[in-house]
Motif scaffolding. Structure first.
Motif, PDB file in Angstrom:
ATOM      1  N   PRO A 103      65.151  16.511  71.861  1.00 46.50           N
ATOM      2  CA  PRO A 103      65.066  17.451  70.738  1.00 46.50           C
ATOM      3  C   PRO A 103      64.559  18.819  71.196  1.00 46.50           C
ATOM      4  O   PRO A 103      63.936  18.934  72.255  1.00 46.50           O
ATOM      5  CB  PRO A 103      64.065  16.797  69.791  1.00 46.50           C
ATOM      6  CG  PRO A 103      63.410  15.700  70.530  1.00 46.50           C
ATOM      7  CD  PRO A 103      64.204  15.419  71.761  1.00 46.50           C
ATOM      8  N   ARG A 109      60.416  19.892  67.597  1.00 49.53           N
ATOM      9  CA  ARG A 109      61.251  19.159  66.636  1.00 49.53           C
ATOM     10  C   ARG A 109      61.265  17.683  67.004  1.00 49.53           C
ATOM     11  O   ARG A 109      60.989  17.316  68.138  1.00 49.53           O
ATOM     12  CB  ARG A 109      62.697  19.686  66.654  1.00 49.53           C
ATOM     13  CG  ARG A 109      62.908  21.165  66.438  1.00 49.53           C
ATOM     14  CD  ARG A 109      62.871  21.627  64.987  1.00 49.53           C
ATOM     15  NE  ARG A 109      63.502  20.794  63.999  1.00 49.53           N
ATOM     16  CZ  ARG A 109      64.765  20.909  63.578  1.00 49.53           C
ATOM     17  NH1 ARG A 109      65.569  21.809  64.092  1.00 49.53           N
ATOM     18  NH2 ARG A 109      65.223  20.111  62.637  1.00 49.53           N
ATOM     19  N   ASP A 110      61.631  16.836  66.047  1.00 51.98           N
ATOM     20  CA  ASP A 110      61.740  15.402  66.323  1.00 51.98           C
ATOM     21  C   ASP A 110      63.101  14.854  65.889  1.00 51.98           C
ATOM     22  O   ASP A 110      63.251  13.688  65.588  1.00 51.98           O
ATOM     23  CB  ASP A 110      60.602  14.626  65.673  1.00 51.98           C
ATOM     24  CG  ASP A 110      60.673  14.607  64.154  1.00 51.98           C
ATOM     25  OD1 ASP A 110      61.483  15.362  63.572  1.00 51.98           O
ATOM     26  OD2 ASP A 110      59.931  13.818  63.537  1.00 51.98           O
TER      27      ASP A 110
END
Length: 153
Positions: free
Chosen positions: A41, A45-46
């Motif tokens: 990512p 972010r995930d």
């Protein structure tokens, strides 16, 4: 006379039973998964995307779900151009046929991963479990390893 009729009737029934073809149970399509990957990512972010190639022999099969040990949730997505804008949509299934393998890749149909672990690095391997359904509704699961790739790889 009744005994002769009974014997004749049983003989006809036995011949009919012997003449019917024994039908083997239909075998499930044989899937092959290659080139499975998950892209790291973006920083902070995930959410990430992933891909693979799913080939099948003999009969079509549908990818209906995916799961991995490094994300909270996995979805199947497509990409399409609508009115000059690229749109991503969640779908329930994606098809692979003996003639046309299913290719999940950037810019096309792909896997989306939500809640990705921040403890992964390029070169790591993640377990990827795919749920496949054949044309008779029979499900099977296939487990493969997905390579973690850096963005841009």
């Amino acid at each position: 006379m009744r005994l002769v009729s009974l014997i004749a009737g049983l003989s006809v029934a036995a011949l009919a039973a012997c003449s019917q073809e024994a039908k083997a149970p239909e075998a499930a399509p044989v899937p092959t998964v290659t080139d499975a990957f998950i892209v790291m990512p973006a920083p902070g972010r995930d959410v990430a995307m992933g891909g693979l190639t799913l080939s099948v022999e003999d009969a079509p099969i549908w990818l209906t779900a995916a799961d991995t040990n490094i994300a909270d949730k996995t979805e199947l997505h497509t990409m399409s151009m609508e009115d000059g804008v690229m749109r991503m949509r969640k779908v329930e299934r994606l098809e692979a046929t003996p003639i046309v393998p299913l290719e999940l890749e950037r810019g096309g149909a792909h896997l989306m991963f939500f809640g990705i672990s921040d403890e992964i690095a390029p070169g790591d391997q993640a377990e990827l479990v795919l749920t496949l359904t054949d044309e008779n509704g029979k499900e099977q699961t296939v487990t493969t390893e997905a390579e973690i790739r850096a963005m841009g790889e």
